[in-house]
Design a protein around this motif. Structure first.
Motif, PDB file in Angstrom:
ATOM      1  N   UNK A 406      -5.055   5.388 -15.145  1.00  0.00           N
ATOM      2  CA  UNK A 406      -4.965   4.566 -13.932  1.00  0.00           C
ATOM      3  C   UNK A 406      -3.650   3.805 -13.833  1.00  0.00           C
ATOM      4  N   UNK A 407      -3.070   3.386 -14.997  1.00  0.00           N
ATOM      5  CA  UNK A 407      -1.793   2.683 -14.933  1.00  0.00           C
ATOM      6  C   UNK A 407      -0.676   3.621 -14.441  1.00  0.00           C
ATOM      7  N   UNK A 408      -0.663   4.856 -14.967  1.00  0.00           N
ATOM      8  CA  UNK A 408       0.338   5.832 -14.534  1.00  0.00           C
ATOM      9  C   UNK A 408       0.114   6.228 -13.083  1.00  0.00           C
ATOM     10  N   UNK A 414       1.266  10.742  -8.827  1.00  0.00           N
ATOM     11  CA  UNK A 414       0.454  10.739  -7.601  1.00  0.00           C
ATOM     12  C   UNK A 414      -1.026  10.907  -7.926  1.00  0.00           C
ATOM     13  N   UNK A 415      -1.849  10.489  -7.011  1.00  0.00           N
ATOM     14  CA  UNK A 415      -3.288  10.624  -7.179  1.00  0.00           C
ATOM     15  C   UNK A 415      -3.694  12.090  -7.012  1.00  0.00           C
ATOM     16  N   UNK A 416      -4.877  12.480  -7.506  1.00  0.00           N
ATOM     17  CA  UNK A 416      -5.339  13.857  -7.285  1.00  0.00           C
ATOM     18  C   UNK A 416      -5.366  14.237  -5.814  1.00  0.00           C
ATOM     19  N   UNK A 417      -5.748  13.304  -4.965  1.00  0.00           N
ATOM     20  CA  UNK A 417      -5.796  13.619  -3.528  1.00  0.00           C
ATOM     21  C   UNK A 417      -4.407  13.937  -2.991  1.00  0.00           C
TER      22      UNK A 417
END
Length: 572
Positions: A406-408, A414-417
């Protein structure tokens, strides 16, 4: 320390600080990382968009052979395919586990490796980095290539091995690598590729002949290098036959009957020659189908395969497989050894199919099957041993396996989405089925591999044919004293790329119609030839006296350059 210009070409030492040379290297490192990253993302986009369509009409046979080896049923396996591809799948199974997704991921990576080998071969020949990057991008990003990398087949590993053999051969010629050691590597690689695809014998012959002709050595040394490479290639190719003989496995046959059927149906003389009594039974169908042939071929891929029906009419009740194959072989040999029928086959079919392949000039041969169509093969030929069908849905691979900390995720990654949205966007750039042209930028549009419009292969094919003319004209002009010879590395590498591209499609086009899948084998070499054409043009621009950064290309020491005497009027 030599300086490096904007094209990534090393020139003579100058007064510029050494840090500029290091900066240039760093810039090119990032350019290459960006190009490779883009290629990885495009291949990943295919993988996650169609995660369960990994089998085409020939893919299941290779998996069956691999399963027979892994489960100890090799003696009972009746597969007719060469075992090289199966051995590749077995090695992957031993290293990472027997799963179809592992195989497909490996194919995507190997395909990018093929493009890198082509770019490296161009660099060995003295082609500027900017052009080698362009060749890499086309070879790695061409839609038809990525499409077939996403299905199990011999195309990917075959192209990689041929590119590796070409790279090793180029190292002997352009960088004076130890000839016998590199020739051994060439021979082992060519033997491996022929165990994956028997038609690769044409490409293997081209590389060996090129090596023998271009090698700067005496005839005895050339023949020794050729004998070493050819001998090792033959030995590796015969290993599966030797193993089968040692363990007592009977040969399961091959596809020679299917290959001969097309030549016989398309061009054999059914009014004269051998086996006239059998030919009489098929004459009506043959005449009907030949009369339906048009300048652009038959109407669809199914109609193209009408020679199989003609072969069945040649067969008599009670014929054994060996007897019937002998009948077809007799007619096949008669067709190729009779001038009239051979001429008909070359002019009416071979040249036309070559044109169809290289220029996407036939809607039937051009159009790639929609990836959704491969679901039929996955459902028809389930292979639970390899986890096929997988049951995965589009995007599920990213959702399940891309989970950054979550920090990275908040600060760096980027998020998976967002990753999935980026991959979806890449597919809109001509990589997914759509009824209209894909918008690229600045008003430019590109064709999809799944529509009925010619693809970009026609441009690199045209560039390759232009290079043929340029190289031939350059030889004539140099002999007449009208111009200085080209840097010797460019004609040598250009000849190799042209020969590999043409033989890659000529072999299947002569025996079978020019279906789009066979263009896969030529694309990397067409891209390489196009880059060499650019290098030749750049060389001529520099010779014309255009000032600027391009002149460092003319000043550079070129591979294989042979200084000419001033008396000949060709002083470099």
């Amino acid at each position: 320390m030599p300086a490096t210009d904007i094209l990534g070409v090393e020139g003579p030492p100058t007064g510029r600080p050494a840090r500029l040379a290091w900066a240039s290297r760093i810039v090119w490192l990032w350019i290459w990382l960006g190009a490779i990253g883009l290629a990885l993302l495009v291949h990943l986009a295919f993988l996650v968009a169609w995660p369960d369509h990994f089998l085409h009409e020939d893919g299941g046979a290779y998996l069956d052979e691999a399963q027979s080896i892994l489960t100890g049923h090799y003696l009972d396996d009746a597969g007719k395919r060469p075992y090289g591809m199966a051995i590749f799948l077995v090695l992957l199974s031993k290293l990472f586990g027997p799963h179809i997704i592992v195989f497909v991921i490996a194919q995507h990576l190997v395909s990018i490796g093929t493009a890198l080998l082509i770019a490296a071969t161009l660099r060995l020949a003295g082609v500027p980095r900017v052009l080698s990057v362009m060749a890499f991008l086309f070879a790695a990003l061409y839609g038809r290539t990525v499409h077939y990398d996403n299905t199990i087949g011999a195309e990917t590993i075959s192209n990689f091995l041929i590119s590796l053999a070409a790279f090793l051969a180029a190292g002997i010629i352009f960088r004076k690598w130890p000839a016998f050691l590199a020739a051994a590597g060439v021979g082992l690689t060519l033997g491996a590729v022929m165990t994956c695809r028997s038609a690769a014998v044409g490409q293997a012959a081209v590389i060996l002949l090129w090596l023998a002709v271009v090698l700067d050595a005496g005839w005895l040394r050339r023949l020794t290098v050729l004998a070493l490479a050819g001998g090792l290639a033959t030995a590796v190719y015969l290993i599966p036959t030797a193993v089968n003989y040692a363990i007592g496995k009977r040969p399961a046959g091959n596809e020679s009957l299917a290959v001969m059927a097309f030549v016989v149906g398309y061009s054999a003389d059914f009014d004269h020659g051998v086996h006239l009594d059998r030919k009489a039974n098929a004459r009506a169908l043959v005449e009907k189908m030949r009369s339906a042939d048009t300048p652009t071929g038959w109407t669809d891929a199914g109609v193209y395969q009408w020679p199989f029906a003609a072969m069945h009419l040649l067969e008599r009740p009670g014929d054994s497989a060996a007897e019937f194959e002998k009948v077809v072989r007799d007619i096949f040999i008669e067709t190729l050894t009779t001038p009239s029928t051979l001429y008909r086959h070359v002019t009416a079919h071979f040249l036309r199919e070559m044109y169809f392949l290289l220029f996407d000039a036939n809607s039937t041969a051009r159009r790639t099957v929609n990836p959704q169509g491969y679901e039929y093969f996955a459902q028809r030929d389930p292979l639970p041993f390899f986890g096929s069908p997988t049951g995965l849905k589009p995007g599920q691979l990213i959702h399940d396996h891309y989970k950054p900390h979550w920090r990275l995720e908040r600060r760096v990654l980027p998020t998976p989405a967002r990753v999935q949205l980026g991959l979806n966007y890449l597919l809109t750039l001509g990589y997914q089925p759509r009824p209209d042209l894909a918008d690229l930028c600045c008003g430019l549009t590109i064709s999809s591999e799944y529509d009925d419009l010619p693809g970009p292969i026609r441009w690199v094919s045209a560039a390759t044919l232009i290079l043929v003319v340029v190289l031939l004209a350059g030889i004539v002009a140099a002999r007449l004293g009208w111009m200085r010879p080209l840097p010797a590395g460019l004609p040598a590498a250009g000849t190799l790329m042209i020969s590999l591209a043409l033989i890659s499609v000529a072999f299947p086009a002569f025996l079978i119609y020019g279906f789009n899948r066979y263009a896969y084998y030529a694309v990397p070499f067409l891209a390489g030839a196009s880059a060499i054409l650019g290098a030749v043009a750049l060389d001529q621009v520099n010779r014309s006296g255009v000032p600027g950064v391009l002149t460092s290309w003319a000043r550079r020491k070129r591979p294989l350059a042979r200084p000419q005497s001033p008396e000949a009027g060709l002083q470099p």
